[in-house]
Design a protein around this motif. Structure first.
Motif, short mmCIF file in Angstrom:
data_model
loop_
_atom_site.label_atom_id
_atom_site.label_comp_id
_atom_site.label_asym_id
_atom_site.label_seq_id
_atom_site.Cartn_x
_atom_site.Cartn_y
_atom_site.Cartn_z
N LEU A 160 70.44 40.74 14.94
CA LEU A 160 70.55 40.34 16.38
C LEU A 160 71.69 40.77 17.03
N HIS A 161 71.40 40.82 18.37
CA HIS A 161 72.84 41.19 18.68
C HIS A 161 73.13 40.36 20.67
N LEU A 162 73.09 39.39 20.04
CA LEU A 162 73.31 38.70 21.78
C LEU A 162 74.60 38.70 22.41
N THR A 163 74.30 39.09 23.77
CA THR A 163 75.44 38.74 24.70
C THR A 163 75.51 37.48 25.78
N VAL A 164 76.18 35.93 25.11
CA VAL A 164 75.85 34.77 25.67
C VAL A 164 76.90 34.44 26.97
N THR A 165 76.64 33.59 27.56
CA THR A 165 77.96 33.42 28.53
C THR A 165 77.94 31.85 27.95
N LEU A 166 79.59 30.67 28.25
CA LEU A 166 79.68 30.22 27.96
C LEU A 166 80.23 29.17 29.00
N GLY A 167 79.93 29.96 30.32
CA GLY A 167 80.52 28.77 31.00
C GLY A 167 81.39 30.16 32.13
N ASP A 168 82.40 30.14 31.19
CA ASP A 168 83.45 31.14 31.94
C ASP A 168 84.15 32.34 31.14
N GLU A 189 82.36 35.45 28.80
CA GLU A 189 81.18 35.50 27.72
C GLU A 189 81.16 36.36 26.27
N ARG A 190 80.46 36.46 25.10
CA ARG A 190 80.81 36.22 24.06
C ARG A 190 79.73 37.10 23.37
N SER A 191 79.89 37.96 22.81
CA SER A 191 79.15 39.59 22.23
C SER A 191 79.28 38.50 20.72
N ILE A 192 77.87 37.88 20.09
CA ILE A 192 77.53 37.13 18.30
C ILE A 192 76.21 38.45 18.30
#
Length: 663
Positions: free
Chosen positions: A588-596, A598-601
């Motif tokens: 799965l390709h997830l786009t996440v935010t760490l608050g400050d 974004e990351r592609s995982i």
């Protein structure tokens, strides 16, 4: 009796914009959000007035005009035309556009300046102090930044000395503090309110409201050697646009404003200076001032010197207004800084708009045409258990979605409101997989097929109404393809499920949104070669070392010290988007935010979770792994998961905000 049934009003404003010679994506942000809110309140059936405009006076305009060899009026005329063209391309539905150089505005400013002077709240004195020309702001010595710089923009300030008229701000400090105490929701979000309270408590000084060292401005009515200083000029536009002088009934109808939506850098002017001006003038105060965050680019604030200013015009030509509006209103939580990324824009356009919504509409209407010659029919006939249960769940979710959407929009949580809509959109897609219309078309239960197609089209009608404020062109297109008429008359109270008119013929056309190719070469230039291991090395990542859905048995690990564990950067991340990796059953390709940021995982959990199950969830991420490419997709971290009996379980932490550290 007539007053009791008066149609509710909603008066919303954006700040009037400084005529910058270079348009950038930040100019679109506040106005787009305001337009979404204005459209939403019209959708509720309210009488909406939406105001924006341009702030065209001041020393910096005069200097720039002189540098360009033109008059100040000619200078601003050219730039303001660019703003108006941008708003048109973005489908902004403002009801008026106030230019501070207009005669109607000058008359209002002079009338109010005279009124405050007659009351004794404006007096003449000498000003000697520090002035930031780019921000049009005077600063006392005790509030300057290092090396005599502006505390807002960081640029050097000038020491000026000139005769000036002053507004007695200091007389109203206690009254202002009392008002804020009695109206705690006046300044939003709460962090901005706390900043403003501390600013006033630290000492509120009288405000210089005229200048005599230049003449590009509205003349002070009783002293033609002075022009009105920019904030007493600019803020008054909120009264000009609704007819303070020339249309008193209109003014009484709309004032006070329901919402001033402004950037956080000018909250002080709108939340302190403006209310105190209104107190002096004997006018009601607006109901709310909301300071939104900045729009930055790839993690860095836009700057000409850095060269990362994004021009919205080419983006609008390439992606269309709806895609830009969708990104700005859904990718950023109002009040927080947001990050604009071309790669993120493409991913959200492809995933949310082209795949989730566009493909749902296209495949639904294709089935209606194929199986029922384009006619949608409701049925009261008995249904099979699978279809009956799926219908009940879908109807319940539709009702919950409309309710949560309304609740969130009313409290300005646009991001949450549309997130709920997309949960419903994905549920409609899953409904197709559950009911399998292609199998029903070959069976002996025609009522089941009729019911499934009806619920799909009815659900799309609900979606079209809910997304109308956000992606108006696509919503109207959906409405027409669904065979419905008079889209302009659609209202929120008509979004209830199971109200699509039976017997309607659909009219399928082209897909709503085209897919856009992501320039992976450009995106990967952000990584150095040292941070990109080989494909072979990538296969040793814990998340992808799975065979047949079972984690490989791990060798017994050596004991580590607390210092070894401290090397891991574990943080909570919110999943913004999730999709399957093409030609990879386990990824799965997830786009996440760490608050400050974004990351592609990329995560090897596709056999254990559907993408829609993860969107909105808060997960634990190892953030300091070296980035790798898996099946051509960049992975900048690892999702933690536990294993039991061959199944992977991802722990969710709903109570911890994105960015929280896990220790």
């Amino acid at each position: 009796m007539e007053q009791a049934h008066k149609k509710p009003t909603f008066y919303i404003t954006t700040p009037i914009y400084y005529p910058s010679a270079q348009l950038h994506i930040g100019h679109t942000y506040c106005t787009t959000l305001a337009d979404v809110l204005a459209r939403y309140h019209r959708l509720k059936g309210e009488d909406v007035f939406f105001l924006t405009g341009s702030d065209e006076h001041g020393q910096k305009i005069q200097r720039k005009a002189e540098e360009a060899g033109v008059t100040p009026q000619a200078y601003v005329d050219h730039i303001v035309a660019g703003f108006q063209k941008l708003w048109k391309k973005l489908n902004i539905t403002n009801d008026d556009f106030v230019r501070t150089t207009e005669k109607r505005h000058a008359e209002v400013v002079q009338a109010l300046f005279q009124k405050a002077y007659d009351k004794g709240d404006i007096y003449k004195s000498q000003y000697e102090g520090w002035y930031c020309t780019p921000d049009e702001t005077f600063w006392p010595e005790n509030k300057l930044g290092p090396d005599h710089t502006c505390p807002d923009c960081g640029r050097p300030v000038e020491l000026v000395k000139e005769e000036s008229y002053f507004f007695r701000m200091s007389n109203y400090a206690d009254r202002w503090l009392q008002f804020i105490e009695e109206n705690p929701d006046f300044i939003q979000p709460a962090s901005r309110r706390n900043e403003m309270i501390e600013f006033v408590k630290s000492g509120l000084e009288d405000l210089s409201v005229s200048r005599s060292s230049f003449d590009w401005g509205i003349p002070v009515p009783f002293d033609d050697k002075h022009v009105v200083y920019v904030w007493f000029d600019a803020l008054v536009n909120y009264l000009t646009g609704i007819g303070y002088l020339d249309a008193p009934e209109k003014f009484e109808h709309y004032w006070p404003a329901d919402l001033h939506l402004v950037g956080k850098e000018i909250v002080r002017f709108h939340a302190i200076i403006w209310p105190i001006m209104l107190m002096s003038l004997g006018l009601p105060l607006p109901k709310k001032v909301y300071g939104h965050g900045w729009l930055i680019v790839d993690g860095v604030k836009m700057s000409k010197s850095i060269g990362n200013v994004v021009d919205p015009m080419p983006l609008l030509d390439e992606f269309g207004a709806d895609a830009i509006r969708y990104f700005l209103a859904t990718d950023i939580s109002l009040g927080q800084d947001g990050n604009f990324s071309r790669g993120r824009l493409i991913k959200k356009t492809n995933s949310d708009l082209a795949n989730d919504l566009g493909n749902l509409l296209h495949r639904t209407l294709t089935m209606v045409e194929k199986y029922r010659d384009g006619v949608v029919t409701a049925t009261d006939a008995p249904l099979g258990a699978v279809v009956a249960d799926a219908n009940a769940a879908l109807t319940k979710l539709a009702q919950e979605t409309v309710a949560s959407y309304t609740r969130d929009m009313d409290k300005l949580a646009m991001n949450d409101a549309f997130k709920a809509v997309w949960v419903y959109v994905r549920a409609l897609n899953k409904y197709i997989d559950t009911t399998e219309p292609w199998k029903l078309s070959k069976g002996t239960a025609p009522a089941d097929l009729d019911s499934v197609l009806y619920h799909l089209v009815d659900g799309l009608r609900t979606v079209a109404i809910l997304v109308a404020p956000l992606i108006p062109q696509a919503a109207e297109n959906m409405w027409a393809q669904l065979g419905l008429a008079d889209f302009a008359a659609a209202r929120l109270d008509g979004a209830a499920p199971e109200t699509y008119p039976s017997g309607t013929t659909v009219h399928k056309t082209q897909p709503l949104f085209p897919r856009h190719e992501l320039d992976t070469v450009t995106e990967e230039k952000k990584l150095t070669e040292e941070t990109k291991p080989t494909e072979a090395a990538a296969k040793t990542q814990p998340e992808t070392a799975a065979k047949d859905g079972k984690q490989e048995a791990a060798d017994e690990k050596p004991q580590i010290t607390i210092d070894d564990f401290a090397k891991l950067d574990l943080r909570v991340a919110e999943v913004l988007a999730c999709e399957k990796v093409e030609k990879a059953d386990k990824l799965l390709h997830l786009t996440v935010t760490l608050g400050d940021e974004e990351r592609s995982i990329v995560s090897g959990i596709a056999q254990h979770y559907q993408p829609e199950e993860l969107v909105g969830k808060h997960v634990i991420v190892v953030t300091n792994l070296k980035p790798v490419k898996l099946r051509g997709v960049l992975s900048q971290g690892m999702i933690l998961a536990g294993s039991k009996d061959g199944a992977l379980h991802v722990p969710f932490l709903p109570d911890l905000p994105a960015g929280s550290r896990v220790k």
